[in-house]
Scaffold this motif. Sequence first.
Motif, PDB file in Angstrom:
ATOM      1  N   PHE A   1       0.830  -1.205   0.000  1.00  0.00           N
ATOM      2  CA  PHE A   1       0.000   0.000   0.000  1.00  0.00           C
ATOM      3  C   PHE A   1       0.866   1.256   0.000  1.00  0.00           C
ATOM      4  N   VAL A   2       1.861   1.296   0.884  1.00  0.00           N
ATOM      5  CA  VAL A   2       2.746   2.460   0.952  1.00  0.00           C
ATOM      6  C   VAL A   2       3.543   2.596  -0.341  1.00  0.00           C
ATOM      7  N   ASP A   3       3.982   1.479  -0.905  1.00  0.00           N
ATOM      8  CA  ASP A   3       4.676   1.514  -2.199  1.00  0.00           C
ATOM      9  C   ASP A   3       3.813   2.203  -3.257  1.00  0.00           C
ATOM     10  N   CYS A   4       2.532   1.862  -3.283  1.00  0.00           N
ATOM     11  CA  CYS A   4       1.620   2.450  -4.279  1.00  0.00           C
ATOM     12  C   CYS A   4       1.463   3.952  -4.066  1.00  0.00           C
ATOM     13  N   VAL A   5       1.335   4.366  -2.803  1.00  0.00           N
ATOM     14  CA  VAL A   5       1.183   5.794  -2.509  1.00  0.00           C
ATOM     15  C   VAL A   5       2.430   6.557  -2.941  1.00  0.00           C
ATOM     16  N   ILE A   6       3.601   6.039  -2.572  1.00  0.00           N
ATOM     17  CA  ILE A   6       4.858   6.703  -2.927  1.00  0.00           C
ATOM     18  C   ILE A   6       5.016   6.759  -4.450  1.00  0.00           C
ATOM     19  N   ALA A   7       4.730   5.656  -5.125  1.00  0.00           N
ATOM     20  CA  ALA A   7       4.881   5.606  -6.582  1.00  0.00           C
ATOM     21  C   ALA A   7       3.938   6.585  -7.265  1.00  0.00           C
ATOM     22  N   SER A   8       2.720   6.714  -6.739  1.00  0.00           N
ATOM     23  CA  SER A   8       1.760   7.628  -7.363  1.00  0.00           C
ATOM     24  C   SER A   8       2.224   9.081  -7.229  1.00  0.00           C
ATOM     25  N   ILE A   9       2.829   9.418  -6.089  1.00  0.00           N
ATOM     26  CA  ILE A   9       3.359  10.777  -5.909  1.00  0.00           C
ATOM     27  C   ILE A   9       4.521  11.010  -6.863  1.00  0.00           C
TER      28      ILE A   9
END
Length: 245
Positions: free
Chosen positions: A227-235
């Motif tokens: 989940f955190v990977d996805c948030v960071i990648a989206s930013i």
Amino acid sequence: MPREQKARRRAARAAPVAVGLSRAAIIDAALAEIDLGGLPAFSLRGLARALGVNANVIVWHVGNRDTVIAEVIAHVLRDVVPSEMPEEGWEARLRGLFARFRAAMRRHPNTAPLIGADAVSNLRPDLPLIEAILSALEEAGVQPERICETYNTVQAAMVGFVTQELARLPTEDLPGWQARIRAGLEAVDAGRFPTLARHLPRLMNRAFILRWQNGAEVPMESSFEAFVDCVIASIATSRGEPWMQ
């Protein structure tokens, strides 16, 4: 009656202070009550009984129930932002905030609803956390016209995963409810739900909605990391793109 004595009596009536009781002691006791019985059972009267005082004493020291709860949350989250943020890149700083936020809530899982569905908005804004998120987003290169939406995304993500992971379980007949949920999932109709049936062995009791224990007992570590990977990648991939109007 001497004037000074009258003044002392008026002051005593105006400030119902219990000897030896402090604001910090009340917050600690409130957190202990929520840890033990959860939010539905928490009340100022119950807290006052636990402290051996009148509820007015709590109101005088801290405030009403909403204010006490806001102070409890501030206490639980007090270490999410270190006094000195580590000198590392924005991605690592955001990951650290996510991890410490989750760790704080896992230490007191009954407080999760207080930052989610049962939150009272802005009684105690966490300014250090807001500053830490915004400074990381600035360093990431998020443009000023996107900063509000991106901040809201990060804040919602930080709160949302944890409140779902630690969602409150039923308080009545928990074993019976768990048995029914498990039996219902094991009996999923593969004809109607073929994709679910195919992946169910990997999802049972480890995925949202498809579980009978919450994250206090069965932590969702790998899901949180993804989940955190996805948030960071989206930013990282969208920080300079204009929002669609």
